[in-house]
Design a protein around this motif. Structure first.
Motif, short mmCIF file in Angstrom:
data_model
loop_
_atom_site.label_atom_id
_atom_site.label_comp_id
_atom_site.label_asym_id
_atom_site.label_seq_id
_atom_site.Cartn_x
_atom_site.Cartn_y
_atom_site.Cartn_z
N LYS A 1 40.79 57.08 -46.95
CA LYS A 1 40.44 57.09 -44.83
C LYS A 1 40.53 56.55 -44.82
N ARG A 2 42.11 55.81 -44.26
CA ARG A 2 42.51 55.08 -43.68
C ARG A 2 43.43 55.69 -42.87
N THR A 3 43.48 55.83 -41.56
CA THR A 3 45.18 56.62 -40.94
C THR A 3 45.59 55.11 -40.58
N GLY A 4 45.57 54.08 -40.41
CA GLY A 4 46.16 53.24 -39.72
C GLY A 4 47.53 52.53 -41.51
N THR A 5 48.50 51.60 -40.70
CA THR A 5 48.80 50.59 -41.65
C THR A 5 48.20 49.22 -42.55
N ILE A 6 48.10 49.28 -43.30
CA ILE A 6 47.52 48.81 -44.14
C ILE A 6 47.96 47.74 -44.67
#
Length: 337
Positions: A256-261
């Motif tokens: 669900k995330r679009t950024g850098t984890i």
């Protein structure tokens, strides 16, 4: 000090030979709490029982306070064992004897006088918090109380070493904590060296100074508890650590995330500094903490945070470089889409 040198224990059957302990060498310092960790069959209990020669090694040396136990005759070994107490997972109390009589048993075996026994048992029962259970029988005690009797009995002859074979495995979590607190008190106040066998890393985290991780009869990793928790080398050790410090996010949440984890580890005093806050103020990125926790191991903080960074890719990279430099513990779990 306990020195184990090239210790081997082989069990022979009609069909084959089984190696219980495979050429183990290690040193346990005076006054420390030393944990030996491993899954069932790793050889940890066999190693422990070799320390007082309940299991006689096939080869190698066990040297306690300068004396090699493997060279002693039966009489000398009995005398040496008076200074090595042992507590067990299932207590091993005599059901037909009272609490007082169970603790007094070791003193009678050491041929102490009646007055000496009376005085010493009363001291020990007070130490373990069971003065009011002196005349009770094991069937009238809880699991934690039974283990306290076992600890008192093991301390009867004022040992310099206390061996604990899965001493808390049969206890509930709350009782386990109380028994560990008691063992730590005994270690700190009496200076007794404690060697503790367990498969529970939570126990190690709470009480041990150093640990050895065993697999297939070998010691595969050795170090301080803090170093092992913050920088495990072996896959088995990592799996043990993950059982206590679980910070992996579910796959569906990552999708669900679009950024850098990123997963960030903060060791020691750095865990109490505002590094993430400084990073967010310094670089044009937004940070969303997905999971985080600070544990205290040997009174030293260990922080682990999983967070999502969003913004310009170049700014994100600069932010990552900044945190990596400050913490020396950053892992990119998923890159920005």
């Amino acid at each position: 000090m306990i020195e184990v040198k090239n210790l081997v224990k082989v069990y022979s059957t009609k069909k084959n030979k089984v190696i219980g302990v495979d050429n183990v060498s290690l040193t346990i310092k005076n006054g420390e709490i030393f944990g030996i960790v491993g899954y069932s069959g790793a050889g940890k209990s066999t190693l422990l029982r070799c320390l007082n020669l309940l299991e006689r090694p096939t080869s190698g040396q066990v040297i306690i306070d300068g004396v090699d136990l493997t060279t002693l005759n039966k009489k000398e070994l009995r005398q040496a064992r008076l200074k090595i107490g042992m507590i067990f997972q299932h207590f091993h109390l005599v059901s037909s004897k009272t609490v007082f009589e169970n603790v007094a048993f070791a003193l009678k075996a050491a041929k102490k006088s009646k007055d000496e026994i009376e005085k010493r048992v009363n001291e020990l029962l007070e130490m373990v918090g069971l003065s009011d259970k002196r005349d009770a029988y094991p069937s009238q005690l809880s699991g934690g109380q039974k283990q306290r009797v076992g600890i008192a009995r093991a301390l009867a002859n004022e040992p310099t070493v206390l061996l604990c074979d899965e001493a808390t495995s049969a206890l509930d979590p709350s009782t386990t904590k109380s028994i560990l607190a008691l063992l730590k008190k005994i270690n700190r106040e009496l200076g007794i060296t404690i060697v503790l066998i367990t498969h529970e890393m939570e126990v190690v985290k709470d009480i041990c100074d150093r640990i050895a991780v065993m697999q297939d009869g070998k010691v595969i990793e050795l170090g301080t508890v803090y170093d092992i928790f913050t920088n495990p080398k072996e896959e088995l050790t990592k799996s043990f650590i993950n059982s206590v410090l679980q910070f992996d996010l579910p796959d569906h949440l990552l999708k669900k995330r679009t950024g850098t984890i990123v997963k960030i580890q903060f060791k020691g005093e750095i865990a109490e500094e505002a590094i993430v806050s400084d990073m967010l103020q310094t670089f044009k990125v937004k940070g969303n903490i997905l999971h985080g926790k600070i544990e205290y191991i040997q009174d030293m903080p260990l922080g682990i945070f999983v967070m999502e960074l969003t913004g310009d890719p170049d700014e994100i990279q600069r932010a990552i470089d900044y945190i990596s430099l400050r913490t020396n513990g950053l892992e990119v779990i998923a890159s920005a889409a």
